[in-house]
Scaffold this motif. Structure first.
Motif, PDB file in Angstrom:
ATOM      1  N   VAL A 140       0.842  -1.194   0.000  1.00 15.94           N
ATOM      2  CA  VAL A 140       0.000   0.000   0.000  1.00 15.94           C
ATOM      3  C   VAL A 140       0.876   1.243   0.000  1.00 15.94           C
ATOM      4  O   VAL A 140       1.731   1.413   0.884  1.00 15.94           O
ATOM      5  CB  VAL A 140      -0.937   0.012   1.224  1.00 15.94           C
ATOM      6  CG1 VAL A 140      -1.775   1.290   1.229  1.00 15.94           C
ATOM      7  CG2 VAL A 140      -1.838  -1.223   1.235  1.00 15.94           C
ATOM      8  N   TYR A 141       0.683   2.103  -0.968  1.00 15.36           N
ATOM      9  CA  TYR A 141       1.339   3.414  -1.010  1.00 15.36           C
ATOM     10  C   TYR A 141       0.273   4.460  -0.660  1.00 15.36           C
ATOM     11  O   TYR A 141      -0.623   4.729  -1.456  1.00 15.36           O
ATOM     12  CB  TYR A 141       1.935   3.676  -2.393  1.00 15.36           C
ATOM     13  CG  TYR A 141       2.964   2.659  -2.806  1.00 15.36           C
ATOM     14  CD1 TYR A 141       4.285   2.759  -2.381  1.00 15.36           C
ATOM     15  CD2 TYR A 141       2.621   1.561  -3.604  1.00 15.36           C
ATOM     16  CE1 TYR A 141       5.237   1.806  -2.742  1.00 15.36           C
ATOM     17  CE2 TYR A 141       3.558   0.609  -3.976  1.00 15.36           C
ATOM     18  CZ  TYR A 141       4.869   0.742  -3.545  1.00 15.36           C
ATOM     19  OH  TYR A 141       5.811  -0.196  -3.905  1.00 15.36           O
ATOM     20  N   PHE A 142       0.383   5.004   0.534  1.00 15.68           N
ATOM     21  CA  PHE A 142      -0.645   5.919   1.059  1.00 15.68           C
ATOM     22  C   PHE A 142      -0.175   7.351   0.820  1.00 15.68           C
ATOM     23  O   PHE A 142       0.794   7.817   1.416  1.00 15.68           O
ATOM     24  CB  PHE A 142      -0.857   5.658   2.550  1.00 15.68           C
ATOM     25  CG  PHE A 142      -2.241   5.994   3.040  1.00 15.68           C
ATOM     26  CD1 PHE A 142      -3.007   6.963   2.427  1.00 15.68           C
ATOM     27  CD2 PHE A 142      -2.780   5.328   4.131  1.00 15.68           C
ATOM     28  CE1 PHE A 142      -4.282   7.265   2.867  1.00 15.68           C
ATOM     29  CE2 PHE A 142      -4.060   5.615   4.592  1.00 15.68           C
ATOM     30  CZ  PHE A 142      -4.804   6.596   3.952  1.00 15.68           C
ATOM     31  N   ILE A 143      -0.866   8.059  -0.060  1.00 10.73           N
ATOM     32  CA  ILE A 143      -0.480   9.401  -0.477  1.00 10.73           C
ATOM     33  C   ILE A 143      -1.418  10.422   0.166  1.00 10.73           C
ATOM     34  O   ILE A 143      -2.649  10.317   0.042  1.00 10.73           O
ATOM     35  CB  ILE A 143      -0.534   9.540  -2.012  1.00 10.73           C
ATOM     36  CG1 ILE A 143       0.336   8.472  -2.679  1.00 10.73           C
ATOM     37  CG2 ILE A 143      -0.111  10.933  -2.450  1.00 10.73           C
ATOM     38  CD1 ILE A 143       0.099   8.360  -4.178  1.00 10.73           C
ATOM     39  N   GLY A 144      -0.858  11.408   0.844  1.00  8.45           N
ATOM     40  CA  GLY A 144      -1.669  12.439   1.460  1.00  8.45           C
ATOM     41  C   GLY A 144      -0.810  13.376   2.274  1.00  8.45           C
ATOM     42  O   GLY A 144       0.419  13.283   2.287  1.00  8.45           O
TER      43      GLY A 144
END
Length: 502
Positions: free
Chosen positions: A70-74
């Protein structure tokens, strides 16, 4: 100047900058053939504070537990949940704010540069910071601009499957300030409909939202309703947990209003008995809790007017109604203004009652993620002022309260009945007078309040182990955990060769 600021703050500059950068990225990436997407990988995009995006954090945790990278962008800000931080398959890709020197430029220069910086930051994360094209891109909507256009581009160029999680409608939120017929609202609606129409899959928080968007926007792709549900760590707090929490937050509470207590032996709600274990005090106040973003879409004055009416009723009740400790969590732009009004009402300077409130106190606080479910689990009753800009979404705060076994008084709106069953797991109201009436009915006789206890009894299913017998199929979503629901609805979408367990 005001009109110019409105234009620069509206959707037009965002759309224009997004189109220019989309074109540039398109031309750049067409120079070489794309790598195939890496299986069991997903990019999650949140154009906001990751730590304040609970549903997307739950998605990330469920995907990682299903062996997805999972690449969580924010954006940073609040701390994500500890359970998410502990997962080795979750990688956070933080978006950056514009540099400080940029903020010193005139607004007419700063506004488009800020938008360009945001768009470039998102594209950089999706196209270059992730080592291989992800199999899926999961995006939260709203905000719609520019995220829907950006994930459409990246999905088209890199072969990733886009999943849109429809929390609400972005144009409806813009309409709260500008009005439904404003040209900016029209442009935003067309943008959202165009780029949101086609996706591999669409997730919706309500049946009402699914039905509306399928009919009005002719959505293409798989369509599934994923009602919000509480995660496993949301549960009713026992007396020991209440005791420990209120020892920690005691400095935030109005000590003179509360029963006398002596830490660490006692708190306003608990005391250590001869058995050396904490128990709830019979003279404790009723703890009400509400979570708010302190914005225009939640009218906090309804709660204040209701509490003022409750104050009058409690004085006349001759001891049959308890004192109320109203705990309000959240951050937002209107917090300071409302809390000044609260102080005036409590002191007697804000109304006809010169003596001030004697039966009610309101406390605003911000808690870390680990303490928020404990606070909900310690409460006797929840209050929701969410009215929904679209009348198609549901407040997650109510789901969290239900997960902690706390019934709710909720402001009524179109699709609320998908979540709150009036008289079963909560009660509804339409105005301040109705809320005051519900508070009196539910709290009369507290701590042994029969109506309140009946609502709490209906929510004890939430805390039962999975597979509890006697659960009705048509009410399954009310009582299931997030894990159960996600496994049933989303897991088959991302792992189509596998089936959810029966």
């Amino acid at each position: 100047m005001s009109a110019l600021r409105d234009i620069l703050d509206g959707p037009v500059p965002k759309i224009a900058v997004a189109v220019v950068l989309l074109r540039a990225a398109w031309l750049l990436l067409l120079r070489k053939p794309p790598d195939p997407p890496a299986l069991r990988s997903v990019a999650i995009l949140v154009l906001g504070d990751i730590g304040r995006s609970p549903r997307m954090m739950y998605h990330a945790e469920s995907l990682a537990k299903s062996q997805f990278t999972v690449y969580f962008i924010g954006y940073g800000g609040s701390t994500p949940t500890p359970s998410l931080l502990s997962l080795p398959l979750v990688c956070f890709l933080w978006l950056t704010e514009p540099p400080a020197w940029l903020r010193k430029l005139p607004f007419i220069v700063f506004a488009p540069l800020k938008i360009a910086h945001q768009v470039f930051s998102i594209l950089r994360a999706l196209l270059w910071r992730i080592p291989h094209p992800p199999e899926f891109i999961l995006v939260q909507n709203p905000p719609s601009i520019p995220t829907l256009a950006l994930v459409w581009l990246v999905g088209t160029l890199r072969g990733s499957k886009v999943i849109i999680d429809w929390h609400n409608l972005g144009y409806s939120i813009l309409a709260l300030n500008l009005g439904p017929n404003h040209i900016f609202v029209t442009l935003a609606k067309r943008f959202e409909a165009w780029f949101g129409r086609s996706a591999y899959a669409h997730l919706f928080v309500t049946h009402a939202m699914r039905d509306f968007l399928v009919k009005e926007w002719k959505l293409e792709g798989i369509k599934a309703v994923l009602h919000d549900r509480p995660p496993a760590h949301f549960h009713p707090a026992n007396a020991s947990e209440v005791h420990e929490l209120f020892l920690r937050i005691a400095p935030l509470l109005p000590r003179a209003f509360l029963p006398a207590y002596d830490p660490p032996v006692s708190t306003p709600l608990t005391h250590v008995t001869t058995a050396a274990l904490p128990s709830l005090r019979p003279d404790r106040p009723a703890v009400l809790v509400s979570s708010t973003s302190w914005t225009e879409d939640e009218d906090f004055s309804i709660l204040l007017d209701a509490l003022a009416e409750y104050e009058r009723r409690a004085r006349a009740a001759r001891g049959t109604l308890p004192r109320i400790l109203m705990l309000v969590t959240g951050k937002g732009p209107l917090r300071e203004a409302y809390m000044r009004r609260v102080q005036a009402l409590q002191s007697g300077a804000g109304g006809d009652d010169e003596a001030g409130w004697q039966w009610v106190r309101v406390v605003s606080m911000w808690l870390e993620a680990k303490d928020y479910p404990l606070l909900l689990g310690s409460a006797d009753l929840g209050v929701s002022l969410h009215s929904s800009s679209s009348a198609l979404d549901l407040p997650m705060k109510i789901v969290d309260m239900f997960g902690c076994g706390v019934p709710v008084c909720a402001l009524e709106f179109a699709c609320l009945a998908e979540l709150v069953k009036d008289g079963l797991n909560g009660v509804v109201f339409q105005n301040a007078g109705g809320l005051a009436e519900q508070l009196q009915n539910l709290l009369e006789g507290f701590p042994k309040a029969p109506r309140l206890e009946a609502l709490r009894a209906s929510l004890r299913h939430v805390a039962e182990p999975r597979g509890a017998a006697g659960r009705e199929e048509d009410r399954e979503w009310e009582w299931n955990s997030w894990d159960d629901n996600w496994t049933r609805v989303v897991r088959p979408l991302v792992l189509p060769s596998m089936r959810a367990p029966e």
